[in-house]
Each structure stands twice: as C-alpha cells, then as structure tokens.
Design a protein around this motif. Structure first.
Motif, PDB file in Angstrom:
ATOM      1  N   ILE A   1       0.777  -1.321   0.014  1.00  0.00           N
ATOM      2  CA  ILE A   1      -0.057   0.189  -0.063  1.00  0.00           C
ATOM      3  C   ILE A   1       1.008   1.209  -0.281  1.00  0.00           C
ATOM      4  O   ILE A   1       0.548   2.343  -0.760  1.00  0.00           O
ATOM      5  CB  ILE A   1      -1.201   0.014   1.166  1.00  0.00           C
ATOM      6  N   THR A   2       1.822   1.244   0.731  1.00  0.00           N
ATOM      7  CA  THR A   2       2.972   2.349   0.923  1.00  0.00           C
ATOM      8  C   THR A   2       3.291   2.597  -0.478  1.00  0.00           C
ATOM      9  O   THR A   2       3.739   3.686  -0.981  1.00  0.00           O
ATOM     10  CB  THR A   2       4.041   2.238   1.823  1.00  0.00           C
ATOM     11  N   ALA A   3       4.061   1.491  -1.134  1.00  0.00           N
ATOM     12  CA  ALA A   3       4.485   1.802  -2.442  1.00  0.00           C
ATOM     13  C   ALA A   3       3.505   2.171  -3.304  1.00  0.00           C
ATOM     14  O   ALA A   3       3.732   3.056  -4.472  1.00  0.00           O
ATOM     15  CB  ALA A   3       5.237   0.233  -2.913  1.00  0.00           C
ATOM     16  N   ALA A   4       2.579   1.714  -3.396  1.00  0.00           N
ATOM     17  CA  ALA A   4       1.248   2.138  -4.477  1.00  0.00           C
ATOM     18  C   ALA A   4       0.990   3.733  -4.405  1.00  0.00           C
ATOM     19  O   ALA A   4       1.185   4.510  -5.181  1.00  0.00           O
ATOM     20  CB  ALA A   4       0.127   1.199  -4.185  1.00  0.00           C
ATOM     21  N   ARG A   5       0.997   3.932  -3.111  1.00  0.00           N
ATOM     22  CA  ARG A   5       0.640   5.411  -2.640  1.00  0.00           C
ATOM     23  C   ARG A   5       1.994   6.589  -2.904  1.00  0.00           C
ATOM     24  O   ARG A   5       1.733   7.450  -3.442  1.00  0.00           O
ATOM     25  CB  ARG A   5       0.530   5.833  -1.182  1.00  0.00           C
ATOM     26  N   ARG A   6       3.117   5.988  -3.183  1.00  0.00           N
ATOM     27  CA  ARG A   6       4.115   6.596  -3.425  1.00  0.00           C
ATOM     28  C   ARG A   6       4.440   6.902  -4.821  1.00  0.00           C
ATOM     29  O   ARG A   6       4.672   7.749  -5.527  1.00  0.00           O
ATOM     30  CB  ARG A   6       5.581   6.071  -2.864  1.00  0.00           C
ATOM     31  N   ASN A   7       3.915   5.794  -5.676  1.00  0.00           N
ATOM     32  CA  ASN A   7       4.185   5.558  -7.076  1.00  0.00           C
ATOM     33  C   ASN A   7       2.771   5.678  -7.961  1.00  0.00           C
ATOM     34  O   ASN A   7       2.925   4.724  -9.003  1.00  0.00           O
ATOM     35  CB  ASN A   7       5.079   4.364  -7.493  1.00  0.00           C
ATOM     36  N   HIS A   8       1.904   6.293  -7.407  1.00  0.00           N
ATOM     37  CA  HIS A   8       0.741   6.558  -7.952  1.00  0.00           C
ATOM     38  C   HIS A   8       0.600   6.865  -9.469  1.00  0.00           C
ATOM     39  O   HIS A   8      -0.022   6.135 -10.351  1.00  0.00           O
ATOM     40  CB  HIS A   8      -0.312   7.569  -7.240  1.00  0.00           C
ATOM     41  N   ASP A   9       1.456   7.671 -10.046  1.00  0.00           N
ATOM     42  CA  ASP A   9       1.754   8.032 -11.380  1.00  0.00           C
ATOM     43  C   ASP A   9       2.180   6.856 -12.038  1.00  0.00           C
ATOM     44  O   ASP A   9       2.026   6.642 -13.276  1.00  0.00           O
ATOM     45  CB  ASP A   9       2.400   9.340 -11.415  1.00  0.00           C
ATOM     46  N   THR A  10       3.438   6.271 -11.616  1.00  0.00           N
ATOM     47  CA  THR A  10       3.972   5.431 -12.396  1.00  0.00           C
ATOM     48  C   THR A  10       3.141   4.028 -12.703  1.00  0.00           C
ATOM     49  O   THR A  10       3.096   3.624 -13.565  1.00  0.00           O
ATOM     50  CB  THR A  10       5.119   4.914 -11.617  1.00  0.00           C
ATOM     51  N   LEU A  11       2.289   3.921 -11.481  1.00  0.00           N
ATOM     52  CA  LEU A  11       1.393   2.597 -11.593  1.00  0.00           C
ATOM     53  C   LEU A  11       0.487   2.923 -12.388  1.00  0.00           C
ATOM     54  O   LEU A  11      -0.165   2.118 -13.124  1.00  0.00           O
ATOM     55  CB  LEU A  11       0.911   2.288 -10.204  1.00  0.00           C
ATOM     56  N   ALA A  12      -0.053   4.078 -12.723  1.00  0.00           N
ATOM     57  CA  ALA A  12      -1.136   4.532 -13.554  1.00  0.00           C
ATOM     58  C   ALA A  12      -0.737   4.369 -14.949  1.00  0.00           C
ATOM     59  O   ALA A  12      -1.299   3.767 -15.929  1.00  0.00           O
ATOM     60  CB  ALA A  12      -1.720   5.833 -13.295  1.00  0.00           C
ATOM     61  N   ALA A  13       0.376   4.916 -15.344  1.00  0.00           N
ATOM     62  CA  ALA A  13       1.201   4.722 -16.537  1.00  0.00           C
ATOM     63  C   ALA A  13       1.429   3.383 -16.836  1.00  0.00           C
ATOM     64  O   ALA A  13       1.298   2.829 -18.316  1.00  0.00           O
ATOM     65  CB  ALA A  13       2.384   5.615 -16.551  1.00  0.00           C
ATOM     66  N   ASP A  14       1.969   2.697 -15.776  1.00  0.00           N
ATOM     67  CA  ASP A  14       2.203   1.070 -16.280  1.00  0.00           C
ATOM     68  C   ASP A  14       0.788   0.257 -16.402  1.00  0.00           C
ATOM     69  O   ASP A  14       0.741  -0.644 -17.362  1.00  0.00           O
ATOM     70  CB  ASP A  14       2.840   0.281 -15.068  1.00  0.00           C
ATOM     71  N   ALA A  15      -0.272   0.695 -15.898  1.00  0.00           N
ATOM     72  CA  ALA A  15      -1.517  -0.051 -16.065  1.00  0.00           C
ATOM     73  C   ALA A  15      -1.974   0.408 -17.452  1.00  0.00           C
ATOM     74  O   ALA A  15      -2.571  -0.437 -18.076  1.00  0.00           O
ATOM     75  CB  ALA A  15      -2.421   0.411 -14.924  1.00  0.00           C
TER      76      ALA A  15
END
Length: 40
Positions: free
Chosen positions: A6-20
């Motif tokens: 959860i902490t990693a997802a909060r920190r890297n929200h923009d990166t996760l969205a681009a990866d998705a």
C-alpha cells in the motif's frame, strides 16, 4: 507486507497508472494480433 504494498502504491501512483495503461495497450495489441488471421 500488505502495508508495504500500500505504501509503495501511494508513493508511485503516477508510475502505476502509466504502467496500467501500458499493460492495457499491450493486451489490446495481443488480442488484435490473435484475431488478425480470423479476419483475413
């Protein structure tokens, strides 16, 4: 472990969205590529 995810997802929200978005685009290309022989 869940807290770390959860902490990693909060920190890297923009990166996760681009990866998705990238994964979704790859899936579209895969499905389209697999259906090309059927269309011809």
């Amino acid at each position: 472990m869940l807290n770390q995810i959860i902490t990693a997802a909060r920190r890297n929200h923009d990166t996760l969205a681009a990866d998705a978005i990238g994964v979704a685009a790859l899936m579209v290309l895969l499905v389209a590529g697999l259906h090309l022989p059927v269309l011809s």
